[in-house]
Scaffold this active site. Structure first.
Site, short mmCIF file in Angstrom:
data_model
loop_
_atom_site.label_atom_id
_atom_site.label_comp_id
_atom_site.label_asym_id
_atom_site.label_seq_id
_atom_site.Cartn_x
_atom_site.Cartn_y
_atom_site.Cartn_z
N ASP A 80 -9.35 8.78 4.68
CA ASP A 80 -8.75 9.11 3.38
C ASP A 80 -7.95 7.97 2.78
O ASP A 80 -7.40 7.12 3.46
CB ASP A 80 -7.87 10.37 3.49
CG ASP A 80 -6.82 10.28 4.58
OD1 ASP A 80 -7.07 9.60 5.59
OD2 ASP A 80 -5.76 10.90 4.44
N GLU A 139 -5.64 12.11 7.15
CA GLU A 139 -4.58 11.60 8.02
C GLU A 139 -3.29 11.45 7.25
O GLU A 139 -2.21 11.69 7.79
CB GLU A 139 -4.99 10.25 8.62
CG GLU A 139 -4.04 9.73 9.69
CD GLU A 139 -2.77 9.08 9.15
OE1 GLU A 139 -1.72 9.16 9.81
OE2 GLU A 139 -2.83 8.47 8.05
N HIS A 363 0.57 1.00 2.04
CA HIS A 363 0.92 1.92 0.95
C HIS A 363 1.37 1.18 -0.31
O HIS A 363 1.80 1.82 -1.27
CB HIS A 363 1.98 2.94 1.37
CG HIS A 363 1.51 3.90 2.43
ND1 HIS A 363 2.04 5.16 2.60
CD2 HIS A 363 0.54 3.80 3.38
CE1 HIS A 363 1.44 5.77 3.61
NE2 HIS A 363 0.51 4.95 4.09
#
Length: 391
Positions: A80, A139, A363
């Protein structure tokens, strides 16, 4: 311990590996929406003749049946993406989906596992056992591993191994030490209720903003004053919502945060103390408190035998200088759900390279990887499976 044909195959397929990763990167799908990614993996497995079944609603469990009887080792790669806007607009494989990108490296994990499967499938008659391939969704919301376990992912599995690309490590380095690797990751919400009223008449009110602010300032002493300094823990307040208007005393305040640690006793203690601090702070001001504590992922604790096997494989495959001593992180990883079912380990493969601008934090919108690390990860997957089954 390592298989020469695996190493050769990974090198031969290195260009394909890069292309697989780039295609996945350009078409990111967030948690529980990995339908195209699931189909992409299935079509690839079809070409290889590897049996599989789709999991619900997304994800794939596949299996390479060895030519000899033996144990079963599972290899996990998550799929993902994140709801992050890609800032690397100049990349030819930049995300085509606005507000979504593979900002954590899961595209690399999927591609590496696909090529590892291809290499292992070519020597399947030599395998003394089976290799299960777990292409895991979700996840990032800490739900995918639990879902796959419920759908039989770990039935009959003797050992499990996973990899995470790591931009904070130099490219191609491998880290996998026995003991804690990733922390448990819990969520909490504290709701304070006071008594609202006119901003000019605070004496007639119980100001929830004051109550919540006092809690934020005091609750940090749970870590600094009630936990052994040799037991790492993090308590973070990430969000506070209070009040509705500039001249109205707030009646309600909602605080949300996260707790990270490695030891169950520390986890239990912090949960208890959050309730205690909330109740006591509220009582000082005449307010009330409600605490909701949700346990997320458990800590990833690498089993000693498995972690040392990873190190041996890495040394034989890439040389002794490939081993890197990376400290445990307070980040969370739902790979821990598999370790409840069977012993195993979780390795980090470095992808940071300042010359290629790949040292951005996971991220972040500029996150990217040194693609030379893809072959390292794919080979580590495959060689670990081979080594474990031959132990």
């Amino acid at each position: 311990m390592i298989h020469a044909k695996i190493k050769e195959a990974i090198q031969i397929y290195s260009e394909e590996l890069t292309q697989l990763r780039r295609q996945l990167h350009s078409e990111p799908e967030v948690s529980w929406e990995e339908f195209k990614t699931t189909q992409f993996v299935c079509e690839y497995l079809d070409k290889l003749g590897i049996s599989y079944r789709k999991t619900e609603p997304t994800g794939v469990i596949a299996e390479i049946q060895g030519g000899k009887l033996g144990k079963t080792v599972a290899l996990r790669g998550d799929m993902d993406a994140l709801q992050v806007e890609e800032l690397n607009k100049d990349l030819p494989y930049a995300s085509k989906e606005e507000g979504k990108m593979h900002a954590c490296g899961h595209d690399a994990h999927t591609a590496m596992l696909m090529i590892a499967a291809k290499a292992l499938n070519e020597i399947k008659e030599e395998l003394p056992g089976n290799v299960r391939l777990l292409f895991q969704p979700a996840e990032e919301v800490a739900e995918g591993a639990k879902a796959l376990v419920k759908q039989g992912a770990m039935e009959g599995v003797d050992n499990v191994f996973g990899i995470h690309i790591w931009s904070q490590m130099p490219a191609n380095k491998v880290a996998c030490s026995p003991g804690p690797s990733f922390a448990s990751a819990d969520l909490f919400r504290v709701t304070f209720k006071g008594r609202g009223g006119h901003g000019a008449m605070p004496h007639a009110c119980i100001d929830a903003a004051v109550v919540a602010s006092s809690f934020v300032m005091n609750v940090q002493t749970v870590v600094s004053r009630t936990i052994d300094a040799q037991q790492p823990a993090v308590l973070t307040i990430g969000k506070m919502v209070v009040g509705t208007r500039f001249n109205i005393i707030a009646e309600n305040a909602v605080i949300e945060g996260t707790v990270r640690c490695f030891h169950p006793e520390t986890r239990d203690h912090i949960e208890t103390q959050l309730q205690h601090y909330a109740d006591q702070v509220a009582a000082i001001y005449g307010a009330t408190a409600k605490v909701e504590y949700t346990r997320g992922t458990q800590a990833v604790i690498n089993e000693e035998y498995s972690a040392k096997l990873v190190q041996k494989v890495a040394v034989e495959s890439f040389g002794s200088d490939a081993i890197y001593n990376e400290k445990p992180t307070m980040g969370g990883e739902d790979f821990s759900e598999y370790l409840v079912q069977a012993p195993g380990s979780f390795a980090l493969v470095g992808s940071g390279n300042p010359e290629k601008d790949t040292e951005w934090a996971h991220h972040h919108g500029k996150f990217n990887i040194d693609e030379d690390a893809l072959a390292t990860g794919a080979e580590l997957y495959a060689q670990y499976a081979w080594a474990y089954l031959n132990e």
